[in-house]
Design an enzyme around this catalytic site. Sequence first.
Site, PDB file in Angstrom:
ATOM      1  N   CYS A 101      27.068  15.603  24.618  1.00  0.00           N
ATOM      2  CA  CYS A 101      25.992  14.651  24.321  1.00  0.00           C
ATOM      3  C   CYS A 101      24.730  15.128  25.028  1.00  0.00           C
ATOM      4  O   CYS A 101      24.798  15.552  26.189  1.00  0.00           O
ATOM      5  CB  CYS A 101      26.389  13.261  24.823  1.00  0.00           C
ATOM      6  N   HIS A 143      30.099   8.866  17.230  1.00  0.00           N
ATOM      7  CA  HIS A 143      29.429   9.158  18.501  1.00  0.00           C
ATOM      8  C   HIS A 143      27.999   8.608  18.493  1.00  0.00           C
ATOM      9  O   HIS A 143      27.579   7.934  19.443  1.00  0.00           O
ATOM     10  CB  HIS A 143      29.438  10.673  18.740  1.00  0.00           C
ATOM     11  N   GLU A 144      27.259   8.904  17.416  1.00  0.00           N
ATOM     12  CA  GLU A 144      25.853   8.478  17.376  1.00  0.00           C
ATOM     13  C   GLU A 144      25.740   6.952  17.302  1.00  0.00           C
ATOM     14  O   GLU A 144      24.880   6.357  17.969  1.00  0.00           O
ATOM     15  CB  GLU A 144      25.123   9.132  16.202  1.00  0.00           C
ATOM     16  N   HIS A 147      25.978   5.023  20.500  1.00  0.00           N
ATOM     17  CA  HIS A 147      24.755   4.935  21.308  1.00  0.00           C
ATOM     18  C   HIS A 147      23.996   3.629  21.020  1.00  0.00           C
ATOM     19  O   HIS A 147      23.314   3.094  21.907  1.00  0.00           O
ATOM     20  CB  HIS A 147      23.823   6.112  21.000  1.00  0.00           C
TER      21      HIS A 147
HETATM   22 NI    NI Z   1      25.270  11.469  22.328  1.00  0.00          NI
END
Ligand code: NI
Length: 178
Positions: A101, A143-144, A147
Site C-alpha cells: 500500500c 483493498h482500495e 480505504h
Molecule cells: Ni492502499
Amino acid sequence: MPVIREVLRMGEPRLLQRSRPVQAFGTPELDALIADMRDTMAHLNGAGLAAPQIGELVRVVIFGVRANPRYPDAEEVPDTVLVNPVLEFIGEEQEDAWEGCLSVPGLRGVVARHRRLRYCGFDAAGRAIERSVEGFHARVVQHECDHLDGILYPMRIRDFSRFGFVDVLFPGQEVMQD
Ligand code: NI
C-alpha cells in the site's frame, strides 16, 4: 503539469476515517481530485489509490494495472475510476496473497480476500459501472474500497509471520511498487 499530492502514511488519523459519498458528478472539484489521484498514482507507480490517501475523505478510488513483461504474473486490471462503490461478494471462497500500500511504504503482508465479487458505482461523469471480477482485480477493488472505510491492509493480516519489509522478504527480486 501533473500534480503530485502527498500520500498520507499509516498513523495519520484521516486514514482511519469513513469517507463520505460524492454528491455531484462532473464538477470541477471532482475532476480535479481525480486528475490529482491519477497523477499521484502514476508518479508512484501504484496499482490503486483511494481519495483519503491524499487527505480527501470522499468515496473515490482509482486503480489499474497494465501488462508488464517485468511482472509476468501480474494480472491486467483496466484503468478505472470508481465513485461511491458498492461491493457484493460472490460465494464464500477466499484466497491469500501479498499486498502492499502506498500508505504503508516498503512493507508487504499476506491478506485473505474474497476471490469473486460484483462491484458497482459510477465513473467521473456519473455513468454507472457494474462488473463481476475475480482474482487480482477483485483483490485490488477490496483493498482500495477498504480505504474508504478507514481500513488499511495490515488491519486484516491474520498471520504476522507473513508481514515484513519487501526487500527482506523478496531479496534481489523486482517487485511491483506499493
Ligand atoms: Ni492502499
